[in-house]
Design an enzyme around this catalytic site. Structure first.
Site, mmCIF file in Angstrom:
data_model
loop_
_atom_site.group_PDB
_atom_site.id
_atom_site.type_symbol
_atom_site.label_atom_id
_atom_site.label_comp_id
_atom_site.label_asym_id
_atom_site.label_seq_id
_atom_site.Cartn_x
_atom_site.Cartn_y
_atom_site.Cartn_z
ATOM 1 C CB CYS A 1 3.458 8.202 24.999
ATOM 2 S SG CYS A 1 2.417 8.177 26.457
ATOM 3 C CB CYS B 1 0.632 10.626 25.706
ATOM 4 S SG CYS B 1 1.708 9.837 26.880
ATOM 5 C CG ASP B 2 1.031 11.394 21.694
ATOM 6 O OD1 ASP B 2 0.632 12.310 22.427
ATOM 7 O OD2 ASP B 2 2.233 11.170 21.477
HETATM 8 C C1 LIG Z 1 6.306 11.800 23.119
HETATM 9 C C2 LIG Z 1 5.856 11.673 24.551
HETATM 10 C C3 LIG Z 1 4.584 12.075 24.893
HETATM 11 C C4 LIG Z 1 4.169 11.979 26.197
HETATM 12 N N1 LIG Z 1 2.910 12.415 26.496
HETATM 13 C C5 LIG Z 1 2.483 12.342 27.777
HETATM 14 C C6 LIG Z 1 1.168 12.815 28.116
HETATM 15 O O1 LIG Z 1 0.404 13.281 27.263
HETATM 16 N N2 LIG Z 1 0.794 12.701 29.411
HETATM 17 C C7 LIG Z 1 1.594 12.176 30.388
HETATM 18 O O2 LIG Z 1 1.201 12.125 31.548
HETATM 19 N N3 LIG Z 1 2.842 11.732 30.091
HETATM 20 C C8 LIG Z 1 3.302 11.798 28.824
HETATM 21 N N4 LIG Z 1 4.553 11.337 28.517
HETATM 22 C C9 LIG Z 1 5.397 10.819 29.600
HETATM 23 C C10 LIG Z 1 6.035 12.019 30.375
HETATM 24 O O3 LIG Z 1 6.622 12.911 29.448
HETATM 25 C C11 LIG Z 1 7.087 11.540 31.359
HETATM 26 O O4 LIG Z 1 6.504 10.638 32.263
HETATM 27 C C12 LIG Z 1 7.689 12.724 32.126
HETATM 28 O O5 LIG Z 1 8.294 13.631 31.226
HETATM 29 C C13 LIG Z 1 8.722 12.265 33.154
HETATM 30 O O6 LIG Z 1 9.296 13.402 33.732
HETATM 31 P P1 LIG Z 1 10.737 13.341 34.404
HETATM 32 O O7 LIG Z 1 11.008 14.694 34.934
HETATM 33 O O8 LIG Z 1 10.821 12.191 35.328
HETATM 34 O O9 LIG Z 1 11.749 12.986 33.231
HETATM 35 P P2 LIG Z 1 12.097 13.747 31.871
HETATM 36 O O10 LIG Z 1 10.943 14.437 31.299
HETATM 37 O O11 LIG Z 1 12.784 12.700 31.054
HETATM 38 O O12 LIG Z 1 13.173 14.853 32.317
HETATM 39 C C14 LIG Z 1 14.450 14.495 32.757
HETATM 40 C C15 LIG Z 1 15.399 15.659 32.502
HETATM 41 O O13 LIG Z 1 16.662 15.349 33.088
HETATM 42 C C16 LIG Z 1 17.687 15.793 32.218
HETATM 43 N N5 LIG Z 1 18.907 15.034 32.513
HETATM 44 C C17 LIG Z 1 19.132 13.716 32.308
HETATM 45 N N6 LIG Z 1 20.376 13.376 32.714
HETATM 46 C C18 LIG Z 1 20.945 14.521 33.172
HETATM 47 C C19 LIG Z 1 22.226 14.826 33.711
HETATM 48 N N7 LIG Z 1 23.163 13.889 33.864
HETATM 49 N N8 LIG Z 1 22.503 16.104 34.067
HETATM 50 C C20 LIG Z 1 21.556 17.075 33.947
HETATM 51 N N9 LIG Z 1 20.319 16.844 33.425
HETATM 52 C C21 LIG Z 1 20.021 15.580 33.055
HETATM 53 C C22 LIG Z 1 17.119 15.514 30.822
HETATM 54 O O14 LIG Z 1 17.793 16.299 29.856
HETATM 55 C C23 LIG Z 1 15.660 15.900 31.018
HETATM 56 O O15 LIG Z 1 15.442 17.257 30.709
HETATM 57 C C24 LIG Z 1 5.017 11.435 27.211
HETATM 58 C C25 LIG Z 1 6.296 11.018 26.881
HETATM 59 C C26 LIG Z 1 6.722 11.139 25.550
HETATM 60 C C27 LIG Z 1 8.123 10.711 25.192
#
Ligand SMILES: Cc1cc2nc3c(=O)[nH]c(=O)nc-3n(C[C@H](O)[C@H](O)[C@H](O)COP(=O)(O)OP(=O)(O)OC[C@H]3O[C@@H](n4cnc5c(N)ncnc54)[C@H](O)[C@@H]3O)c2cc1C
Length: 303
Positions: free
Chosen positions: A130, A133-134
């Site tokens: 990202c 982000c970084d």
């Molecule tokens: C390295 C990195 C750095 C980032 N830095 C930033 C930043 O600085 N600022 C920013 O705004 N955004 C950042 N992002 C983006 C941000 O992390 C994502 O937009 C955010 O995490 C999305 O949240 P979410 O809850 O939709 O999904 P996720 O964070 O992907 O969470 C989804 C969850 O669902 C669970 N899951 C999936 N399938 C199942 C299932 N079948 N049963 C039960 N559980 C399940 C997964 O295990 C996971 O824990 C970064 C992303 C990455 C990869």
């Protein structure tokens, strides 16, 4: 029977949990691995409004504790399928079945990795998925971007504004990204394209990434390029295959929903990176969580 079951304890799922329990609903969050989702390993978040700096772990732990303290139940079980016969939803996990009146799918997405040895270990120590982000952590340093789509080109453009040099390593000689954007990037003095080439090795020391090994696909020539950071931008992949019979997925596997976050199936909502959307960030995940939560509460109240 729970009022609401939330699938995924990432930012979207935990935000949805906060809103649904505060609306007086009984809520179960089911999480396949650890709470927090994608952000958990990020050393420093500095673009979440109102919080100047926070580690991904502290951010996720804060959300987790907030949801739990307010009354959400959180269990660590992977959801493998959901069936609905109208008002009642049966949620099947790897261990048992649960029932709920409404479900919020917040399963997130995973950045595709290069699949190289040490790649996982170097996340936060030179490897990032990202640039938005970084990228700031690499100010005045030499970095590389891997990929040839719009994200890779946008990342390189963004990084070139403050990094000393940006290498764009792409396995083809043509880009999937908008040609205009590619041309704009090519015009920059501090950007160098390395085409028809694969990154074949990550070279590191105790402090983190120091160089990448790049192999030319035509000549098989191998060279090492010294970099402090490598931004992998080869696409993201959701995993919603368990729900393809329940909700409509787009061609990339993301869940389709309107801005009210209703899917086409009664009582099934979605939130966060797992849905079709243009900006996948913490702010939009949290915002989706709130919108989906209140929509799900409204649905239950109307039953
Ligand atoms: C390295 C990195 C750095 C980032 N830095 C930033 C930043 O600085 N600022 C920013 O705004 N955004 C950042 N992002 C983006 C941000 O992390 C994502 O937009 C955010 O995490 C999305 O949240 P979410 O809850 O939709 O999904 P996720 O964070 O992907 O969470 C989804 C969850 O669902 C669970 N899951 C999936 N399938 C199942 C299932 N079948 N049963 C039960 N559980 C399940 C997964 O295990 C996971 O824990 C970064 C992303 C990455 C990869």
């Amino acid at each position: 029977m729970y009022d609401i079951i939330i699938v995924g304890a990432g930012t979207a799922g935990l935000s949805a949990a906060i809103y649904t329990v505060r609306a007086g609903k009984s809520v179960l969050v089911l999480e396949a691995s650890a709470y927090g989702g994608q952000i958990i390993n990020t050393p420093d978040i500095e673009n979440y409004p109102g919080i100047a700096h926070i580690s991904g772990f502290d951010f996720a732990t804060g959300l987790y504790n907030q949801a739990k303290d307010l009354g959400a139940e959180i269990k660590f079980e992977k959801v493998v399928g959901i069936e609905t016969d109208g008002s009642e939803k049966v949620i099947k996990t790897s261990q048992r079945e649960y029932r709920a009146k409404a479900v919020i799918l917040a399963t997130g997405a995973r950045n595709r990795s290069l699949g190289l040895p040490d790649e996982k270990e170097l996340v936060g120590k030179g490897i990032s998925y990202c640039a938005t982000c970084d990228g700031m952590f690499y100010r005045n340093r030499v970095v590389a971007v891997s990929g040839g789509g719009n994200t890779a080109i946008e990342d390189a453009q963004f990084l070139s504004n403050y990094c000393a040099k940006v290498y764009v390593v792409h396995r083809r000689d043509k880009f999937r990204a908008d040609q205009k954007e590619v041309e704009r990037l090519k015009a920059k003095d501090n950007v160098e394209f390395i085409l028809n080439s694969n990154i074949t090795k990550l070279i590191s020391d105790d402090m983190g990434l120091t160089a990448i090994e790049v192999t030319d696909k035509n000549s098989n020539d191998v060279k090492n390029i010294e970099v402090s950071g490598l931004f992998v931008a080869i696409g993201q992949a959701p995993d919603n295959s368990s729900f393809e019979n329940l909700v409509k997925l787009d061609e990339k596997g993301y869940i389709e929903a309107g801005e009210d976050l209703k899917t086409g199936t009664d009582g099934i909502y979605t939130a966060g990176d797992c849905r079709t959307k243009s900006v996948r960030q913490l702010t939009t995940a949290a915002s989706d969580g709130a919108v989906a939560a209140l929509a799900a509460c409204g649905y239950i109240d109307s039953l």
